[in-house]
Design an enzyme around this catalytic site. Structure first.
Site, PDB file in Angstrom:
ATOM      1  N   ALA A  35      45.616  45.704  53.418  1.00 41.91           N
ATOM      2  CA  ALA A  35      45.207  44.270  53.355  1.00 41.91           C
ATOM      3  C   ALA A  35      46.707  43.443  53.918  1.00 41.91           C
ATOM      4  O   ALA A  35      47.833  44.130  54.205  1.00 41.91           O
ATOM      5  CB  ALA A  35      45.060  43.690  51.992  1.00 41.91           C
ATOM      6  N   ASN A  36      47.069  42.190  53.784  1.00 45.62           N
ATOM      7  CA  ASN A  36      47.769  41.293  53.949  1.00 45.62           C
ATOM      8  C   ASN A  36      48.094  40.464  53.027  1.00 45.62           C
ATOM      9  O   ASN A  36      47.354  40.172  52.241  1.00 45.62           O
ATOM     10  CB  ASN A  36      47.860  41.111  55.309  1.00 45.62           C
ATOM     11  CG  ASN A  36      46.875  40.077  55.661  1.00 45.62           C
ATOM     12  OD1 ASN A  36      46.708  39.011  55.011  1.00 45.62           O
ATOM     13  ND2 ASN A  36      45.940  40.545  56.571  1.00 45.62           N
TER      14      ASN A  36
END
Ligand code: CTP
Length: 403
Positions: free
Chosen positions: A211-212
């Protein structure tokens, strides 16, 4: 001739305890002459400067002041918050400004501001030294972060005999500002907009993801600004904790592939703002089980995701406005300009993730808008909802608000 922007519009007009209140009957007459309905709300101090009877007679409606004047209708501020198209507070005293800045709800006027689902325009008016006082300046700055439009006081002779800034602008100038705000609000009526926001999550196994740090706030602010102008907005959102802005249809997705499908289904939009931080890679063989811990180093093979924006650029419709976002750490101008051309965009919004006040998870942003001919317009550091407003104004080539 009546101004069509005003015809049938519902306005709340707040009047507070400032000498300039004697001018508000003229403003009410002007608004009504152009076809608007005006509901006046006053603070108790307003009646020292203009009588309730005058305001009720000119507006043709009873003036509302006390939140609890009628026990059966004490929730009226909530209804008013839905009823109107715009609220104007003219004149706004230093006292009521302080209350707005801190969210007080001690009168029908202040409670209605908190319940308002529409733009709020404030016209502060007070004596010169009060207007220049740091606490008043700070409160004006603060209410702008709530999205209120401030029409700065005019220069001239003041009731005290001093000369300086502090006069309420004349009713025709306030009228013009109201018209501009109403036109801006309706400028995208009948248009369809698509916005993406937030991160994507690419599964590694049943419990882990790639993810980020994106929180989605820039995309949500864009969606809200488009909806405020009357566009029909679809917001395709990765996982975030944000609430859906008023008037926006939201589609929740997890992965880049899901985002691609949702965007494709709404790709016929007139305006597309691709603010999501889409993963460029996803694990090639995600496990449906939880992977056990291994004693040795472990490699996860990643494969590229589809570039959603590039795909939209390839199939771009005539007159569609396609806007990308580029978050960079270095050589931003060159990289963003390359993305603008490579993805066939009309505009790209550049920001630096490592710059103070910009980046993931903060309320503010400092962006540069890069346009079709490579033009670059840096905007000031602002709260994200103001950045969204400024970007839209520029892209739609609207005149700036009369603040
Ligand atoms: N974008 C997209 N689909 C992807 C990756 C990015 O639609 N798979 C969009 C983003 O939403 C953004 C723009 O493309 O509007 C730029 O994203 P960015 O990740 O910065 O660009 P990339 O082309 O992926 O370049 P790089 O990651 O190498 O900087």
């Amino acid at each position: 001739m009546t101004d069509p922007a005003l015809r049938g519009r519902k306005l709340l007009l707040g009047v507070t305890g400032s000498i300039a209140a004697y001018k508000t009957p003229a403003l009410i007459r002007l608004l009504k002459r152009h076809g608007a309905e005006v509901q006046v709300l006053t603070t108790p101090a307003a009646s020292h400067f203009v009588t309730t009877e005058t305001l009720a007679t000119v507006s043709g409606r009873p003036v509302l002041t006390d939140l609890f004047a009628n026990h059966n209708t004490w929730t009226q501020h909530v209804e008013l918050g839905l009823w109107a198209d715009l609220m104007v507070i003219a004149p706004l005293s230093a006292q009521t400004l302080a209350k707005l800045a801190h969210g007080f709800a001690d009168s029908m006027l202040t409670a209605s501001v908190l319940a308002a689902r529409f733009p709020v325009l404030i016209c502060p008016a007070m004596d010169r030294d009060m207007y220049e006082h740091p606490s008043v300046r700070a409160n004006l700055k603060r209410v702008q972060t709530y999205g209120y439009h401030v029409m700065e006081a005019a220069y001239g002779e003041l009731a005290s005999g001093l000369t300086g800034y502090g006069r309420m602008p004349e009713p025709p100038a306030i009228f013009e500002c109201i018209v501009k705000l109403l036109l801006n609000r309706a400028s995208l009526a009948g248009k369809v907009a698509l916005v993406t926001a937030g991160p994507t999550r690419e599964p590694i196994d049943a419990v882990r993801v790639v993810a980020n740090y994106s929180t989605g706030s820039m995309g949500f602010a864009m969606a809200a600004a488009l909806a405020r102008r009357g566009a029909q907005v679809t917001l395709v959102s990765g996982p975030t904790l944000l609430e859906t802005p008023a008037g926006v249809d939201r589609i929740n997705v997890e992965t880049a592939a899901e985002m691609y499908d949702a965007v494709k289904a709404h790709a016929a939009a007139d305006y597309v703002f691709m603010a999501a931080a889409v993963a460029d890679y996803a694990p090639a063989e995600p496990s449906t089980y939880k992977l056990p811990k291994m004693d040795k180093a472990h490699t996860i093979r990643l494969q590229p995701t589809k570039d959603i924006l590039k795909d939209l650029g390839r199939k771009k419709r005539v007159k569609q406005v396609l806007v990308g976002f580029a978050m960079e750490t270095h050589e931003g101008m060159a990289k963003a300009t390359h993305k603008l051309q490579n993805k066939n965009l009309d505009w790209i919004v550049l920001n630096y993730v490592n710059e103070e006040g910009a980046g993931f998870g903060i309320g503010t942003n400092r962006v540069t808008l890069i346009g079709p001919a490579g033009s670059a317009e840096p905007l000031d550091l602002m709260p994200k909802h103001e950045v969204a407003e400024a970007l839209l104004q520029r892209i739609l080539r609207e005149a700036p608000h009369c603040a």
